[in-house]
Scaffold this active site. Sequence first.
Site, PDB file in Angstrom:
ATOM      1  N   ASP A  86       9.290  62.383 -96.466  1.00  0.00           N
ATOM      2  CA  ASP A  86       8.007  62.093 -97.126  1.00  0.00           C
ATOM      3  C   ASP A  86       8.172  61.775 -98.609  1.00  0.00           C
ATOM      4  O   ASP A  86       7.268  61.240 -99.244  1.00  0.00           O
ATOM      5  CB  ASP A  86       7.002  63.236 -96.923  1.00  0.00           C
ATOM      6  N   ASP A 138      22.495  61.021 -89.769  1.00  0.00           N
ATOM      7  CA  ASP A 138      22.487  62.416 -89.348  1.00  0.00           C
ATOM      8  C   ASP A 138      23.018  63.300 -90.474  1.00  0.00           C
ATOM      9  O   ASP A 138      24.146  63.113 -90.932  1.00  0.00           O
ATOM     10  CB  ASP A 138      23.352  62.531 -88.087  1.00  0.00           C
ATOM     11  N   ASP A 156      15.561  69.870 -96.562  1.00  0.00           N
ATOM     12  CA  ASP A 156      14.118  69.844 -96.313  1.00  0.00           C
ATOM     13  C   ASP A 156      13.920  69.390 -94.882  1.00  0.00           C
ATOM     14  O   ASP A 156      13.641  68.232 -94.603  1.00  0.00           O
ATOM     15  CB  ASP A 156      13.442  68.887 -97.299  1.00  0.00           C
TER      16      ASP A 156
END
Length: 284
Positions: A86, A138, A156
Site C-alpha cells: 500500500d 518473494d 509489513d
Amino acid sequence: MANNYLETLYAGWGQQFVMDEILFEAQTEHQHLVIFNNAQWGRVMALDGVIQTTEKDEFVYHEMMVHVPLLSHGSAQSVLIIGGGDGGILREVLKHPTVKQVTQVEIDQQVIDLCKEYLPNHSAGAYENPRANIVIGDGVEFVNQTQQKFDIIISDSTDPMGPGEVLFTSRFYQGIASCLNEGGIFVAQNGVSFLQTQEVITTAKRLAPLFDQASFYTAAVPTYVGGIMTFAWATNQLAHKNVALATLEARYQAANLQTRFYTPSLHQASFALPQYIMEALHNG
C-alpha cells in the site's frame, strides 16, 4: 442498500464494516482483494477476509513500524521493506533524510497498482521517489539470496496465513539475520497479542537463536481490533532498545518529522509489555 463486510480473522468473533461503495474487487494472482468506501474509516482495503488498512487510522501503524526502528538506530542509510504494497511504510521511511536507499520487495504488483489508484494518500508519491527501488518477488527468496546488506529491515506482512505465512518462518528470519548490517534492526507486524498470543510466542522462539535481543513493542491500531498490536523487534545492538529520551527527541527534531501518532515519549513507552505477554513468553 449497502453490503456489509465481515472480517473472518477469528473463528468466533469479528468486526463488520458497511460497504457504502465497492471501488474494486478481484481475485489477484495471490489473494482476494477488495477496496471499499466506509463513512467512518474512509477507504478500506481487505485481503482474503482480513482488513489490511484504512485511510483513517493507517498513520498509527505506519509511523510506529518505521520511526521506532529508524530513530532507535539513529543513522540508518539503507532500508529493506518486505511487503507493504500500500506504500505507507515506504512513505514514512522516505521522510528520514539519512536514508539514501530503500528496497521494497512486494509479491503482488497488483496491490501496488491498486493502492496507488484507490489509496493514493498511503504512498503519497513515494513510489516515484528516486531513493526507492521496487522489486516484485518473494520476500523469503530475496532475503536468502541477496548480497545487499541493510541497516533496517521492516516486514509489513499480512497475517500468517495464505501468502503472508512464509514471512513468519525460521527460514525467513535466517535470511533477515544474514542481510542485516552490524547494529541493524529488524521489525515486523506480529498480530493483536491478546487474540494471537501464540503468534508472539512462536516469533520469539524463532528469532531468539538468531539475535542477541528478540523482543516486542506495541501500539493500539483501532481497526486491528482486540487490543494492542505487537511488533517484533530483533537486533544484536542492545543499546538500540533503550535510547535516552533526549536523544530520541533530538533525532526526531533533526529529521524534521511531522507525525500524527508517534512521539519520542510514546516510542519509549511502547517497549513496556503487559504482564500477560511477559508470562506467555516466559512460559512459552
